[in-house]
Design a protein around this motif. Structure first.
Motif, PDB file in Angstrom:
ATOM      1  N   LEU A  45       0.827  -1.210   0.000  1.00 50.20           N
ATOM      2  CA  LEU A  45       0.000   0.000   0.000  1.00 50.20           C
ATOM      3  C   LEU A  45       0.864   1.264   0.000  1.00 50.20           C
ATOM      4  O   LEU A  45       0.575   2.229  -0.720  1.00 50.20           O
ATOM      5  CB  LEU A  45      -0.945  -0.008   1.204  1.00 50.20           C
ATOM      6  CG  LEU A  45      -2.099  -1.007   1.112  1.00 50.20           C
ATOM      7  CD1 LEU A  45      -2.758  -1.201   2.478  1.00 50.20           C
ATOM      8  CD2 LEU A  45      -3.136  -0.540   0.082  1.00 50.20           C
ATOM      9  N   TRP A  46       1.939   1.272   0.794  1.00 50.35           N
ATOM     10  CA  TRP A  46       2.855   2.409   0.758  1.00 50.35           C
ATOM     11  C   TRP A  46       3.505   2.519  -0.619  1.00 50.35           C
ATOM     12  O   TRP A  46       3.771   3.628  -1.111  1.00 50.35           O
ATOM     13  CB  TRP A  46       3.919   2.282   1.843  1.00 50.35           C
ATOM     14  CG  TRP A  46       3.469   2.591   3.228  1.00 50.35           C
ATOM     15  CD1 TRP A  46       3.560   1.781   4.319  1.00 50.35           C
ATOM     16  CD2 TRP A  46       2.856   3.800   3.705  1.00 50.35           C
ATOM     17  NE1 TRP A  46       3.033   2.396   5.433  1.00 50.35           N
ATOM     18  CE2 TRP A  46       2.593   3.639   5.082  1.00 50.35           C
ATOM     19  CE3 TRP A  46       2.486   4.984   3.091  1.00 50.35           C
ATOM     20  CZ2 TRP A  46       1.991   4.628   5.860  1.00 50.35           C
ATOM     21  CZ3 TRP A  46       1.885   5.976   3.856  1.00 50.35           C
ATOM     22  CH2 TRP A  46       1.650   5.790   5.224  1.00 50.35           C
ATOM     23  N   ALA A  47       3.761   1.374  -1.262  1.00 54.04           N
ATOM     24  CA  ALA A  47       4.326   1.406  -2.612  1.00 54.04           C
ATOM     25  C   ALA A  47       3.350   2.044  -3.593  1.00 54.04           C
ATOM     26  O   ALA A  47       3.752   2.819  -4.477  1.00 54.04           O
ATOM     27  CB  ALA A  47       4.666  -0.008  -3.069  1.00 54.04           C
ATOM     28  N   LEU A  48       2.073   1.713  -3.465  1.00 54.84           N
ATOM     29  CA  LEU A  48       1.057   2.310  -4.336  1.00 54.84           C
ATOM     30  C   LEU A  48       1.032   3.826  -4.166  1.00 54.84           C
ATOM     31  O   LEU A  48       0.927   4.580  -5.150  1.00 54.84           O
ATOM     32  CB  LEU A  48      -0.308   1.702  -4.005  1.00 54.84           C
ATOM     33  CG  LEU A  48      -1.486   2.123  -4.880  1.00 54.84           C
ATOM     34  CD1 LEU A  48      -1.226   1.764  -6.335  1.00 54.84           C
ATOM     35  CD2 LEU A  48      -2.762   1.448  -4.381  1.00 54.84           C
ATOM     36  N   GLY A  88      -8.409  14.949   2.017  1.00 56.88           N
ATOM     37  CA  GLY A  88      -9.453  14.099   1.449  1.00 56.88           C
ATOM     38  C   GLY A  88      -9.082  12.630   1.509  1.00 56.88           C
ATOM     39  O   GLY A  88      -9.924  11.772   1.835  1.00 56.88           O
ATOM     40  N   ALA A  89      -7.815  12.316   1.215  1.00 57.59           N
ATOM     41  CA  ALA A  89      -7.379  10.926   1.250  1.00 57.59           C
ATOM     42  C   ALA A  89      -7.438  10.352   2.655  1.00 57.59           C
ATOM     43  O   ALA A  89      -7.870   9.204   2.864  1.00 57.59           O
ATOM     44  CB  ALA A  89      -5.949  10.832   0.702  1.00 57.59           C
ATOM     45  N   ALA A 116     -10.559  -0.155  -0.625  1.00 57.72           N
ATOM     46  CA  ALA A 116     -10.831   1.235  -0.236  1.00 57.72           C
ATOM     47  C   ALA A 116      -9.567   1.908   0.280  1.00 57.72           C
ATOM     48  O   ALA A 116      -9.305   3.090   0.000  1.00 57.72           O
ATOM     49  CB  ALA A 116     -11.932   1.278   0.815  1.00 57.72           C
ATOM     50  N   VAL A 117      -8.761   1.167   1.029  1.00 55.18           N
ATOM     51  CA  VAL A 117      -7.496   1.712   1.516  1.00 55.18           C
ATOM     52  C   VAL A 117      -6.568   2.016   0.334  1.00 55.18           C
ATOM     53  O   VAL A 117      -5.893   3.053   0.305  1.00 55.18           O
ATOM     54  CB  VAL A 117      -6.823   0.728   2.493  1.00 55.18           C
ATOM     55  CG1 VAL A 117      -5.439   1.240   2.894  1.00 55.18           C
ATOM     56  CG2 VAL A 117      -7.680   0.526   3.730  1.00 55.18           C
ATOM     57  N   ALA A 118      -6.549   1.118  -0.655  1.00 55.44           N
ATOM     58  CA  ALA A 118      -5.708   1.328  -1.834  1.00 55.44           C
ATOM     59  C   ALA A 118      -6.094   2.606  -2.576  1.00 55.44           C
ATOM     60  O   ALA A 118      -5.233   3.382  -3.013  1.00 55.44           O
ATOM     61  CB  ALA A 118      -5.801   0.123  -2.765  1.00 55.44           C
ATOM     62  N   LEU A 119      -7.395   2.854  -2.725  1.00 54.98           N
ATOM     63  CA  LEU A 119      -7.848   4.083  -3.375  1.00 54.98           C
ATOM     64  C   LEU A 119      -7.397   5.307  -2.589  1.00 54.98           C
ATOM     65  O   LEU A 119      -6.903   6.292  -3.160  1.00 54.98           O
ATOM     66  CB  LEU A 119      -9.372   4.074  -3.503  1.00 54.98           C
ATOM     67  CG  LEU A 119     -10.009   5.375  -4.019  1.00 54.98           C
ATOM     68  CD1 LEU A 119      -9.536   5.674  -5.438  1.00 54.98           C
ATOM     69  CD2 LEU A 119     -11.543   5.275  -3.959  1.00 54.98           C
ATOM     70  N   ALA A 120      -7.532   5.244  -1.277  1.00 55.28           N
ATOM     71  CA  ALA A 120      -7.170   6.393  -0.436  1.00 55.28           C
ATOM     72  C   ALA A 120      -5.675   6.695  -0.505  1.00 55.28           C
ATOM     73  O   ALA A 120      -5.268   7.865  -0.628  1.00 55.28           O
ATOM     74  CB  ALA A 120      -7.598   6.132   1.005  1.00 55.28           C
ATOM     75  N   VAL A 121      -4.831   5.668  -0.444  1.00 54.64           N
ATOM     76  CA  VAL A 121      -3.389   5.934  -0.457  1.00 54.64           C
ATOM     77  C   VAL A 121      -2.927   6.401  -1.840  1.00 54.64           C
ATOM     78  O   VAL A 121      -1.928   7.126  -1.960  1.00 54.64           O
ATOM     79  CB  VAL A 121      -2.573   4.709   0.012  1.00 54.64           C
ATOM     80  CG1 VAL A 121      -2.905   4.354   1.443  1.00 54.64           C
ATOM     81  CG2 VAL A 121      -2.754   3.524  -0.908  1.00 54.64           C
ATOM     82  N   THR A 122      -3.649   6.010  -2.889  1.00 52.75           N
ATOM     83  CA  THR A 122      -3.332   6.514  -4.226  1.00 52.75           C
ATOM     84  C   THR A 122      -3.570   8.022  -4.283  1.00 52.75           C
ATOM     85  O   THR A 122      -2.726   8.790  -4.792  1.00 52.75           O
ATOM     86  CB  THR A 122      -4.184   5.809  -5.290  1.00 52.75           C
ATOM     87  OG1 THR A 122      -3.926   4.404  -5.251  1.00 52.75           O
ATOM     88  CG2 THR A 122      -3.858   6.337  -6.681  1.00 52.75           C
TER      89      THR A 122
END
Length: 410
Positions: free
Chosen positions: A260-263, A297-298, A310-316
């Protein structure tokens, strides 16, 4: 601009080696940031202790940043950066060693973690102040995009490596790998020429205080310190809250946290390179504020996230906000700081800006223990406050030459 602009940056003598050294040290920093949280959760299962550990891994360095800046201006940057990287490798190896030897205790861990923070200002400020000394002014936006892109690239590489190693072999082995990367950064830096001769100085303490005084009297650097440090509280909270959310509430593991941090890093890299291509001059304040609102917002999305998707979208979205923020921040600071003060001013300014992260992590641990959505919501509020502070406290226009001379003389 086209790709030739970036080729021109890498055609500058010494820039590629400095970029490689920075990449190694920042990958190590990204690994350390995640590995430390995973290490504490693995050994002690305490979000509060994880937040305290992150705080102590950064905050003491803030206190000695003025001294680090004075040393950089007085003795040159390269030798001191090499010493910093070697010291970091020794401390991380020691932490892993006492854990493997069954000697680890909470007090001993916190002492070693604190020690790691004491030399970090030299390496961080040394690298950041070398870039504008090596690269011509007309290439600063591109160089800063490469610098920021390298920083976000470390999230793509560093956090997943730390997560995978921690998942397969334990968080202590992630610390060992981090120490090896610090040594690699030192090796690459050997033989690099300082672009300026060291400047003989007077009393070290006086020069250190002069650096603090210069930043606090400088309208732009003072405004950046207020706005960016406030927004960084959100980042500090996320450092602690995200692993707890993923591992303890969404059924993920350490490798998922790293991915997720990589994303986030991939999104930040794309945004940073686009910002560097378009240029930031004259629009830095607006870019900073809009980026902070994107971060808010993220983080609000993370407060409501109930799936890994949902977490992936937010970290993006978080990454898309951080990329332009870094380019605008680096460029604005360089354009409005007298080069004679780069070492002292950058060391103090960087750590004042960065101070929100350890303090955010420090308060993030107790907030996460109460409620993860509450922690993220508080973080979003800090990001909004940072955007407001940025637009209201940073001057619209660069200080005059006379004003800058007065700042240096004062």
């Amino acid at each position: 601009m086209n790709v030739v602009s970036y080729r021109a940056v890498f055609g500058v003598p010494e820039f590629p080696r400095l970029a490689i050294t920075s990449l190694f040290s920042r990958i190590a920093g990204a690994m350390w940031q995640l590995a430390l949280v995973l290490f504490v959760l693995e050994r002690f299962r305490s979000p509060e202790l994880a937040g305290l550990a992150v705080f102590l891994s950064i905050a003491p360095g803030i206190l000695i940043a003025p001294v680090a800046g004075a040393l950089l201006d007085r003795h040159g940057r390269v030798r001191l950066m090499i010493l910093d990287y070697i010291a970091s490798a020794i401390f991380l190896s020691a932490l892993a060693g006492v854990a493997m030897g069954g000697l680890l205790s909470v007090p001993l861990m916190l002492v070693i973690v604190t020690a790691t923070s004491l030399t970090n200002p030299v390496g961080h400020a040394g690298a950041r102040s070398l870039f504008p000394l090596i690269v011509p002014r007309h290439l600063w936006d591109r160089a800063n995009a490469v610098d920021s892109g390298g920083y976000t690239l470390t999230s793509i590489i560093g956090a997943p490596i730390a997560g995978v190693i921690a998942a397969l072999a334990g968080a202590h082995m992630a610390l060992v790998a981090t120490a090896v990367l610090h040594l690699a950064a030192a090796v690459v830096l050997f033989g690099l020429r300082d672009p300026r001769d060291p400047v003989p100085g007077g009393r070290l303490l006086q020069e250190s205080l002069d650096g603090v005084r210069y930043v606090l009297r400088h309208p732009t650097l003072r405004g950046l310190a207020a706005g960016v440090s406030t927004a960084n509280l959100a980042h500090g909270i996320a450092i602690v809250a995200l692993p707890v959310l993923v591992i303890e509430h969404l059924g993920g593991n350490a490798a998922h946290v790293g991915q997720l941090w990589a994303l986030m890093g991939i999104a930040g890299l794309v945004a940073a390179m686009a910002t560097g291509r378009l240029g930031s001059e004259g629009r830095e304040r607006q870019l900073l504020a809009l980026s902070m609102l994107a971060v808010a917002g993220a983080v609000l999305l993370l407060a409501r996230a109930d799936t890994l998707a949902a977490v992936a979208l937010a970290v993006t979205i978080l990454g898309f906000g951080i990329g332009p923020l870094d380019v605008a921040l680096f460029s604005l600071r360089q354009r409005r700081t007298d080069p004679a003060w780069f070492g002292r001013a950058f060391a103090v300014s960087m750590y004042l800006n960065y101070s929100g992260i350890p303090f955010g992590s420090g308060i993030g641990g107790p907030l996460v223990a109460l409620s993860i959505p509450l922690a993220f919501t508080v973080g979003a509020g800090f990001a909004v406050l940072g955007a407001i502070s940025t637009m209201t406290l940073i001057p619209k226009h660069e200080e005059s030459e006379e004003a800058r001379e007065e700042l240096g003389a004062g």
